[in-house]
Design a protein around this motif. Structure first.
Motif, PDB file in Angstrom:
ATOM      1  N   GLU A 159      -8.286   3.151   3.747  1.00 45.72           N
ATOM      2  CA  GLU A 159      -8.834   4.259   3.499  1.00 45.72           C
ATOM      3  C   GLU A 159      -9.359   4.890   2.051  1.00 45.72           C
ATOM      4  OE1 GLU A 159      -6.995   7.642   5.796  1.00 45.72           O
ATOM      5  OE2 GLU A 159      -6.092   6.051   7.176  1.00 45.72           O
ATOM      6  N   GLY A 160      -8.530   4.006   1.001  1.00 50.75           N
ATOM      7  CA  GLY A 160      -8.991   4.498  -0.170  1.00 50.75           C
ATOM      8  C   GLY A 160      -8.038   5.438  -1.084  1.00 50.75           C
ATOM      9  N   ASP A 178      -9.089  -4.810  -0.582  1.00 47.29           N
ATOM     10  CA  ASP A 178      -8.079  -3.496  -0.489  1.00 47.29           C
ATOM     11  C   ASP A 178      -8.988  -2.380  -1.005  1.00 47.29           C
ATOM     12  OD1 ASP A 178      -6.368  -1.216  -1.308  1.00 47.29           O
ATOM     13  OD2 ASP A 178      -4.898  -2.889  -1.701  1.00 47.29           O
ATOM     14  N   ARG A 179      -9.255  -1.238  -0.113  1.00 45.55           N
ATOM     15  CA  ARG A 179     -10.106  -0.343  -0.504  1.00 45.55           C
ATOM     16  C   ARG A 179      -9.627   0.806  -1.809  1.00 45.55           C
ATOM     17  NH1 ARG A 179     -12.784   3.533   3.825  1.00 45.55           N
ATOM     18  NH2 ARG A 179     -13.718   4.307   1.641  1.00 45.55           N
ATOM     19  N   GLY A 180      -8.294   0.774  -1.726  1.00 47.65           N
ATOM     20  CA  GLY A 180      -7.507   1.277  -2.706  1.00 47.65           C
ATOM     21  C   GLY A 180      -7.809   0.854  -4.075  1.00 47.65           C
ATOM     22  N   ASP A 214       1.750   9.037  -9.949  1.00 49.26           N
ATOM     23  CA  ASP A 214       3.004   8.180 -10.131  1.00 49.26           C
ATOM     24  C   ASP A 214       2.956   7.324  -8.904  1.00 49.26           C
ATOM     25  OD1 ASP A 214       3.837   9.584 -12.197  1.00 49.26           O
ATOM     26  OD2 ASP A 214       4.917  10.945 -11.373  1.00 49.26           O
ATOM     27  N   LEU A 215       2.368   7.644  -7.997  1.00 49.61           N
ATOM     28  CA  LEU A 215       2.429   6.885  -6.786  1.00 49.61           C
ATOM     29  C   LEU A 215       1.540   5.876  -6.826  1.00 49.61           C
ATOM     30  CD1 LEU A 215       3.436   6.314  -3.736  1.00 49.61           C
ATOM     31  CD2 LEU A 215       1.962   7.991  -2.760  1.00 49.61           C
ATOM     32  N   ILE A 216       0.209   6.236  -7.431  1.00 50.06           N
ATOM     33  CA  ILE A 216      -0.990   5.055  -7.539  1.00 50.06           C
ATOM     34  C   ILE A 216      -0.435   4.081  -8.520  1.00 50.06           C
ATOM     35  CG2 ILE A 216      -3.148   4.716  -8.350  1.00 50.06           C
ATOM     36  CD1 ILE A 216      -3.747   7.548  -7.184  1.00 50.06           C
ATOM     37  N   THR A 217       0.078   4.404  -9.669  1.00 52.59           N
ATOM     38  CA  THR A 217       0.750   3.415 -10.503  1.00 52.59           C
ATOM     39  C   THR A 217       1.724   2.514  -9.869  1.00 52.59           C
ATOM     40  OG1 THR A 217       0.451   4.945 -12.329  1.00 52.59           O
ATOM     41  CG2 THR A 217       2.074   3.205 -12.565  1.00 52.59           C
ATOM     42  N   ALA A 218       2.835   3.044  -9.101  1.00 50.01           N
ATOM     43  CA  ALA A 218       3.764   2.225  -8.368  1.00 50.01           C
ATOM     44  C   ALA A 218       3.114   1.174  -7.379  1.00 50.01           C
ATOM     45  CB  ALA A 218       4.674   3.099  -7.632  1.00 50.01           C
ATOM     46  N   VAL A 219       1.956   1.616  -6.902  1.00 50.16           N
ATOM     47  CA  VAL A 219       1.509   0.714  -5.853  1.00 50.16           C
ATOM     48  C   VAL A 219       0.548  -0.226  -6.633  1.00 50.16           C
ATOM     49  CG1 VAL A 219      -0.201   0.806  -4.009  1.00 50.16           C
ATOM     50  CG2 VAL A 219       1.420   2.712  -4.055  1.00 50.16           C
ATOM     51  N   ALA A 250       1.907   3.831   1.479  1.00 44.45           N
ATOM     52  CA  ALA A 250       0.825   4.058   0.639  1.00 44.45           C
ATOM     53  C   ALA A 250       0.035   3.055   0.410  1.00 44.45           C
ATOM     54  CB  ALA A 250       1.418   4.449  -0.531  1.00 44.45           C
ATOM     55  N   ARG A 251       0.747   1.776   0.502  1.00 45.29           N
ATOM     56  CA  ARG A 251      -0.361   0.485   0.318  1.00 45.29           C
ATOM     57  C   ARG A 251      -1.118   0.137   1.654  1.00 45.29           C
ATOM     58  NH1 ARG A 251       4.600  -2.022  -1.543  1.00 45.29           N
ATOM     59  NH2 ARG A 251       4.815  -2.336  -3.661  1.00 45.29           N
TER      60      ARG A 251
END
Length: 229
Positions: free
Chosen positions: A41-42, A112-114, A70-75, A34-35
């Motif tokens: 890519e964002g 980091d685009r994300g 949940d995934l975004i929070t963890a990353v 995910a990172r």
């Protein structure tokens, strides 16, 4: 009739060490994947794409992270901690602390685009991430107040201007890509000059990007899908 199996959580038995290790390895693979994808890519990357990148099944992904939030929070939880203004507030020079903070978060956006997406979006369902954002917000307000009290930051500057700055910077980063990757530095330099009161020392302005680099960026921006997450 055979009675239903009792789940491990209610039977008093602990999962076998090997199962716990496998689950943790899968979690780390998912986070690493995910990172990579978010950075490149964002946040528009799908959960299915993350599962493919991590080489795990969709069911495995959903067991570790039930929702996208949940995934975004963890990353990004640790990145939001780094985004906090503690170091800037510790600077004895309020104006230097303010400019240092602006340059730091804009550099994090560029890398980091994300993270650039996280800074300019809200995730009401991701409570931990929003709590970290709220803590950072209070620090930013204090940073602004100190710089204004020192008469180096314009009195009409508000915390909303930080969001506008981040949106503008995210747009430049997305538009220029690797064609003119340092263009954001020029933008931030000009904005800090606009925020400063007359006579205030400002950081040196970064060189303007080459005309050929900007031309490549303009061609790139004209391609379908470029500049959007």
């Amino acid at each position: 009739m055979t009675p239903p199996a009792v789940p491990a959580e209610t039977s008093g038995r602990q999962p076998e060490p090997g199962l716990r290790a496998d689950a943790e390895r899968n979690r780390e693979r998912i986070l690493a994947a995910a990172r990579r994808l978010y950075a490149a890519e964002g946040l528009g990357v799908s959960m299915a794409a993350v599962a493919r990148e991590a080489d795990v099944g969709k069911a495995t992904l959903s067991r570790r992270f039930a929702t996208r939030e949940d995934l975004i929070t963890a990353v990004f939880a640790d990145r939001m901690d780094a985004y906090a203004v503690t170091e800037a507030l510790a600077d004895p020079d309020p104006w230097h602390g303010f400019t240092r903070y602006i340059e730091a978060i804009c550099a994090m956006q560029a890398a980091d685009r994300g993270f650039a997406d996280v800074l300019t979006m809200t995730f009401p369902a991701a409570k931990a991430l929003e709590e970290r954002r709220a803590a950072s917000y209070h620090g930013v307000v204090e940073l602004i107040t100190r710089a204004q009290a020192a008469r180096h930051l314009r009195e009409d500057f508000t915390h909303q201007d930080i969001v506008i700055l981040l949106m503008a910077n995210a747009g430049v980063i997305a538009a220029t890509g690797d064609a003119a990757p340092d263009s954001w530095r020029r933008l931030v330099g000009h904005l800090l000059r606009a925020f400063a009161t007359p006579g205030t020392d400002v950081p040196p302005l970064s060189p303007a990007p080459a005309s050929t680099a900007l031309y490549r960026a303009m061609i790139r921006l004209g391609r379908p899908g470029v500049g959007t997450s």
